[in-house]
Design an enzyme around this catalytic site. Sequence first.
Site, mmCIF file in Angstrom:
data_model
loop_
_atom_site.group_PDB
_atom_site.id
_atom_site.type_symbol
_atom_site.label_atom_id
_atom_site.label_comp_id
_atom_site.label_asym_id
_atom_site.label_seq_id
_atom_site.Cartn_x
_atom_site.Cartn_y
_atom_site.Cartn_z
ATOM 1 N N HIS A 422 1.345 -1.167 -0.434
ATOM 2 C CA HIS A 422 0.187 -0.229 0.511
ATOM 3 C C HIS A 422 0.938 1.455 0.251
ATOM 4 C CE1 HIS A 422 -2.399 3.227 2.053
ATOM 5 N NE2 HIS A 422 -3.142 3.094 0.843
ATOM 6 N N ASN A 703 41.425 4.861 -19.681
ATOM 7 C CA ASN A 703 41.181 5.306 -18.054
ATOM 8 C C ASN A 703 42.675 5.023 -18.352
ATOM 9 O OD1 ASN A 703 38.427 6.389 -18.274
ATOM 10 N ND2 ASN A 703 38.108 5.934 -16.022
ATOM 11 N N CYS A 752 34.929 3.215 -24.354
ATOM 12 C CA CYS A 752 33.939 2.809 -22.459
ATOM 13 C C CYS A 752 34.508 3.825 -21.177
ATOM 14 C CB CYS A 752 33.974 1.279 -22.484
ATOM 15 S SG CYS A 752 34.638 0.746 -22.541
#
Length: 782
Positions: A422, A703, A752
Site C-alpha cells: 500500500h 582511463n 567506454c
Amino acid sequence: MNKTFIKYFEDVGIEDINEVGGKNASLGEMIQNISPKGVNIPGGYIVTASAYHYFLSQTGLLEFITNTLKGLNTKDLPDLSKKAKAIREKIKKTDFPRDLQEAIISAQKAIEKKFGKKTDFAVRSSATAEDLPGASFAGEHETYLNVCGTNNILKAVREAMASLFTDRAISYRAHRGFDHLKIALSVGIQEMVRSDQGCSGIIFTLDTESGFPNVVLIHGSWGLGELIVQGEVIPDEFLIFKENLGKDFVPIIEKKLGVKNQKMVYGDRTPTRIVGTSQKERASFILTDREILQLALWSVEIEKHYTKRAGKWTPMDLEWAKDGKTGKLYIIQARPETIHANRDFSKILTYKRLEDGKEIVRGASVGSKIAVGCARVIVSPSKIGQFQKDEILVTEATDPDWEPIMKMASAIVTDSGGRTSHAAIVSREMGIPAVVGCKEATEKIETGDKITVDTTGNDGVVYEGILKFEILEQTTKKIPKTKTKIMLNIATPGTAFEKSFLPNDGVGLLREEFIIASEIGVHPMAVINYTKLPKALKSQIDEKSFGYLDKKQFYADKLAFGIAKIAAAFYPKPVIVRFSDFKTNEYQTLIGGELYEMEEENPMIGFRGASRYCNPDFLLAFLLEIEAIKKVRDEMGLSNVCLMIPFCRTVEEGEKVIKILKENGLEHGKDGLKIYVMCEIPSNVILADDFLQIFDGMSIGSNDLTQLTLGIDRDGNELIRSISNENDKSVKKLISQVIETCKTKGKYIGICGQAPSDYPEFAKFLVHEGIESISLNPDSVI
C-alpha cells in the site's frame, strides 16, 4: 425481483462501469473475453449501483449522509473521523428494503446451487469511479474474505457499502475532486480461491518504478493476499521479459526472495487470522518457474485485450491467487495502471545527490527521487493527527487509513512491505519517494531527526542530515540522430529501465563489478569452497544467500539476473558485458576475500582481467561468470548480450580466454555471439592487427590507457596525477592509430572510458577520427 439489483459477472463488461463499478466490470470483461483463452477467473454475482442508490433513497440514508457531510473539512482529522464513523454505523445498522434483500437472497441461492452450498465467497467493494484510468483508489474500500451463508453475505454487503465512507475514502475523493454522493458502491460476491492454503499476490504489466513497458512484475506471498497490500510482508518478486514469453526460453530476469514471516489464513472463530510461516516457507519461492511464466502469459493476454479495447497502451494492475487445494492459478482482479499509462516518456527528470552521508537504513526503492526533511515516527494510526505537512513519515507499514497524512508527506519510510505494498502504490501515485521494507527504520530514526531519502538507486537509502541534491529536467524529443553511435555505460541494474528512455544505441559497457559487490557481496572462491570455510564465514554467506543451498548457484543466478535486467532494458540493441575487472584490493573487500587475495603494491597493474581468467587459482571463479552469461543468453533468450575481455596483456592470453569460453559453452560466433577486447594497454594498440585476428573489435578504456601510456597511476599520488589526462598528445596518437586499424580491418571500435563524459573536446576528437561508438555515463548523454 428487480433485475437491476443483481447482475452476474458473465453478463457485464467495461461498458457497465456506471452500474457495477470498475472492479466488477473488469471481472465481467475478463470472464467474457479472457476466460475462453484458458485464463482461470472465478465467477459470482454483483449487487449493483442501482441497488446502492435504492438502499440509500428508500431508507433515509441519503438525507442523513448529506446532512452529516455539510461543512466537511478533510484537514480537520478528528472531525473527518467523527462524521465518517457516524455514516458507516448508520449504514451498517440499516436493513435493506425487503425487495432488495430478497433479490440478494435469491442470487445467493442460485450461486450456491452452481458452486455448492458450503462455498465461501469474497465480498468485494467496487465503486463506480474506482479503477478508472487516472484514478486508482488503492484499497480505499473494504473486501471481506471467507464469507459463507446468506445472512453473512447480507451483512458483508452492507459493510462493504459503508466502506465508501471511511476516513481515507472521503479524504481521497475530496483530494481528487469526486462528488461523494455521485459515486455509488457496487458489491461483487466472488467465489473464493483457497489461497489461504496456497499463495497470492499482485501483477503489473510494466515496471512500476520507471514505467518500462516490456516486463511483467509479479509479487506474491503465502496465504491470502491482504498482507501484501497492507505492507505487512515483503513479498517474493519476479520480473519477466515479455519479448521472449511463449518461446523456448525461461525469460525470468529477476527473482528476489521476500521476507514472508507471516500469512493470512481462514480463521476458526473469525473469517481470517494471521499466523507465522514455517522456516521452509520463508526459505522457498512461492511459485515454480512454470507457474511464474503462466501468470506472465495470462497478464500479457489481458493487457493486449484492454489495450485493443482502449485504442492505446493500457498496462494492467492485476491480482492473482493459487488454490492450495487444487494447485490451480487464478486471476481474481484487473484494473488499468494509472501512473505511467499517460506519461510522456520523452521528458526525463533526474535527481542527483551532491553529497555523501551516513547511511541509516535501506530498503526497496520507490519513485527515483530525493527528498529531505524532518522525520515523524508514527507506529499507530491513532497518532496520525501529530503529522505535519512536508515531514517524512516513518512507520512500520501503511494501509488506507494513513492516506490523509501520506499526501502531506515529502517522503515515506516503512519497516515492512515491498514495491506493491500500500505504501509503495500510494507513494507512486502521489509522486512521493518511498523506501519500503527497511526492517529497522522505526528503531533507528527518531521524530525530529533531519534526514535525506534517496530512491534514485537500486536500493532506497535513508541518510543522516540534509544532503544537497539537484534536479535536472531533460527532453529527448529534439535530439538529432548522430552518425556516431551513442551508447551508455551502465553498472546498476536498478536504474537500467529508466535509463533506457534516453536516446541510445545500446550499452557499450556493462560492468559486472557493481552486481557482484552489491547483489552478491561474496568472493567467488568463497562460494566454491563454502564447505571448507570457518563457521563464522559460512554464517555471513548464508545470510547473503538465504534460500539457496547451492552457494555457487546463488552467485551465478544473482550475476545473471543483474546482467539480464540491463540486457532486457535495451533489447534488441547490443549490450556489451565486460567480465569482472576487480583488482586484488577490491576483491579483498568481499566476504571471504582476504582468504584468496594477495597483497599487491600496485593492484592497478597486478593480478586482474584476462590474467585471472587463465590462472588455475581463479579459473573456477571465472566459470561462474560464464555460467551466468549462458543463463542470460541461452535460457532467457537475451541474445543481444556481447562479451568483452578486460586488461588482456598479450594475444596469447586472449587466445586462452576464448578457448576457455568455447570449452564451457560460449563459442565465438555461435548464435551471433560477439567477443570484444578492451584496448587499455599500449600492447593492445601496438599489436592491434594480431588482437583483431581473434576478437570482433575493441573498446577503448581511456582511463587505463592514459595511466599506462604516461606512467601515472590514476589511484596513486595526487602530486603527479594531475600532470596530464586523456587529451595528452601521446594518448590521442595511440587512439587515432587503433581507430584506423579497426576501420581498416572492418572491426568494431568504440570507447567506454570516462574521457568523453568529462571532456567535450575529447568527444569531438573521437568523432573526427571516425570512431564507431562512444559509450557515455547516462548523465552525459543528452
